[in-house]
Design a protein around this motif. Sequence first.
Motif, PDB file in Angstrom:
ATOM      1  N   THR A 158       0.829  -1.201   0.000  1.00 27.93           N
ATOM      2  CA  THR A 158       0.000   0.000   0.000  1.00 27.93           C
ATOM      3  C   THR A 158       0.866   1.254   0.000  1.00 27.93           C
ATOM      4  O   THR A 158       2.072   1.202   0.258  1.00 27.93           O
ATOM      5  N   ALA A 159       0.244   2.383  -0.271  1.00 28.19           N
ATOM      6  CA  ALA A 159       0.966   3.651  -0.412  1.00 28.19           C
ATOM      7  C   ALA A 159       1.850   3.994   0.796  1.00 28.19           C
ATOM      8  O   ALA A 159       2.984   4.436   0.612  1.00 28.19           O
ATOM      9  N   SER A 190       6.177   4.849   0.416  1.00 28.02           N
ATOM     10  CA  SER A 190       6.910   6.082   0.727  1.00 28.02           C
ATOM     11  C   SER A 190       6.335   6.760   1.959  1.00 28.02           C
ATOM     12  O   SER A 190       5.116   6.848   2.106  1.00 28.02           O
ATOM     13  N   PHE A 231       3.626   9.771   1.682  1.00 28.99           N
ATOM     14  CA  PHE A 231       2.179   9.618   1.690  1.00 28.99           C
ATOM     15  C   PHE A 231       1.606   9.919   3.070  1.00 28.99           C
ATOM     16  O   PHE A 231       0.716  10.769   3.218  1.00 28.99           O
ATOM     17  N   ASN A 244      -7.483   4.299   3.868  1.00 30.14           N
ATOM     18  CA  ASN A 244      -6.702   4.063   2.654  1.00 30.14           C
ATOM     19  C   ASN A 244      -6.783   2.582   2.292  1.00 30.14           C
ATOM     20  O   ASN A 244      -6.430   1.717   3.093  1.00 30.14           O
ATOM     21  N   GLN A 284      -5.439  10.529  -7.041  1.00 29.13           N
ATOM     22  CA  GLN A 284      -4.438  10.535  -5.970  1.00 29.13           C
ATOM     23  C   GLN A 284      -3.222  11.368  -6.348  1.00 29.13           C
ATOM     24  O   GLN A 284      -2.678  12.107  -5.520  1.00 29.13           O
ATOM     25  N   LEU A 319      -1.894  14.499  -4.036  1.00 28.33           N
ATOM     26  CA  LEU A 319      -0.573  14.534  -3.406  1.00 28.33           C
ATOM     27  C   LEU A 319       0.282  15.684  -3.948  1.00 28.33           C
ATOM     28  O   LEU A 319       1.028  16.318  -3.194  1.00 28.33           O
ATOM     29  N   ARG A 355       5.665   6.049  -8.070  1.00 31.95           N
ATOM     30  CA  ARG A 355       4.627   5.033  -7.909  1.00 31.95           C
ATOM     31  C   ARG A 355       3.339   5.641  -7.355  1.00 31.95           C
ATOM     32  O   ARG A 355       2.246   5.235  -7.713  1.00 31.95           O
ATOM     33  N   LEU A 356       3.475   6.634  -6.503  1.00 37.14           N
ATOM     34  CA  LEU A 356       2.307   7.247  -5.876  1.00 37.14           C
ATOM     35  C   LEU A 356       1.566   8.200  -6.798  1.00 37.14           C
ATOM     36  O   LEU A 356       0.332   8.259  -6.759  1.00 37.14           O
ATOM     37  N   MET A 368      -0.064   4.587  -9.655  1.00 37.41           N
ATOM     38  CA  MET A 368      -1.210   4.757  -8.765  1.00 37.41           C
ATOM     39  C   MET A 368      -1.871   6.125  -8.911  1.00 37.41           C
ATOM     40  O   MET A 368      -2.996   6.325  -8.452  1.00 37.41           O
ATOM     41  N   GLY A 369      -1.198   7.057  -9.527  1.00 40.13           N
ATOM     42  CA  GLY A 369      -1.647   8.445  -9.540  1.00 40.13           C
ATOM     43  C   GLY A 369      -3.007   8.676 -10.154  1.00 40.13           C
ATOM     44  O   GLY A 369      -3.759   9.544  -9.704  1.00 40.13           O
TER      45      GLY A 369
END
Length: 348
Positions: A35-36, A40, A43, A138, A280, A284, A313-314, A320-321
């Motif tokens: 998971t996020a 990192s 997040f 989340n 997401q 962010l 990646r986030l 995932m963005g």
Amino acid sequence: MTVPEPSGIERLDVFMGRANAAYYASRDPFADFVTAPEISQIFGELLGAWCAVVMQNLGEEVRLVEAGPGRGTLMADMLRVLSRITPDRMPGLSVHLIETSRRLRDVQCKALDGKNVPVSWHDTLADVPPGPMVLVANEFLDALPIRQFVRAETRWQERFVQEGLTQPRQWVLCECDDVPPDVAVRHVTVGDVVETSPASTAFIRQVAQRFEQAPGVALFIDYGTSVSCTGESLQALRDGRPVSALAEPGTADLTAHVDFAAMARAATAAGGVCYGPVEQGALLRGLGALQRAEALCAAAPEQAGTIRAGLDRLIGPDRMGRLFKALAVTSPKIGGLPGFPEQAWGDT
């Protein structure tokens, strides 16, 4: 295939709920997915700062609630930021984790040890004491059970799971006499599948109803769609690889895409106000992800590659963005949420 409703079958949402309860009680889900917060620290830090801002409108005593807290990494990161930027609010803060797995509770307890904040565990949201609340969830809604409806020529049918004594489990379609209105009004063609999640909408409604009694803000982040659409999204992961959802229930993580439009409809019908959903990546970035990443890189140049890869990646549109969305639910008269548009969902 259409069959009469025989013995030895159960509706998909019943099967999924039973399978996931066994899975989370007995296995390490992080062997199957990441998971996020585990990707990192950025997040959790950004969400911690987000919570600090929204708490300003909620009074001195606030319940900080997380639904599906995993290893406790997200809450630990949020508390680290909150204690640094809003130390004066910490005495009035209490942490409440909605977690049914006793094994995961032990992992979370270790992650939050020494945070100097009272922590309580609850099986349901109803067990969380009343009062002003900030809730973060989340990748929680995606694991809640779903129903699947299939459009036939003149009617709707529902997907069930049939247990086999001499053969593997299989899908069967049964006649359905309780098709939800949200399904019945959609524009579909024969063979289309429509998914609903009664458990998810019930949770969202419960959150909104709490906000009628005390002010609060909830943030839901998950993968899914911004509009209600057709198609099946149920998937199963075991050891990080896709497997059949019917094979060995309790050994794989079963999830489905979240219908954020349906969540927003449920929340507003229950008296809540919604903002988003937003992607997401956009959320962010709006909260300062790029700037935080560069600050971390400057402080630890030898880890710069890892930090930037985690951020990609986030927030990357092909990662995932874009697939992951964020929806905020608030009590009335609370606005100005960082990272979200000023206009509430449904306003024109």
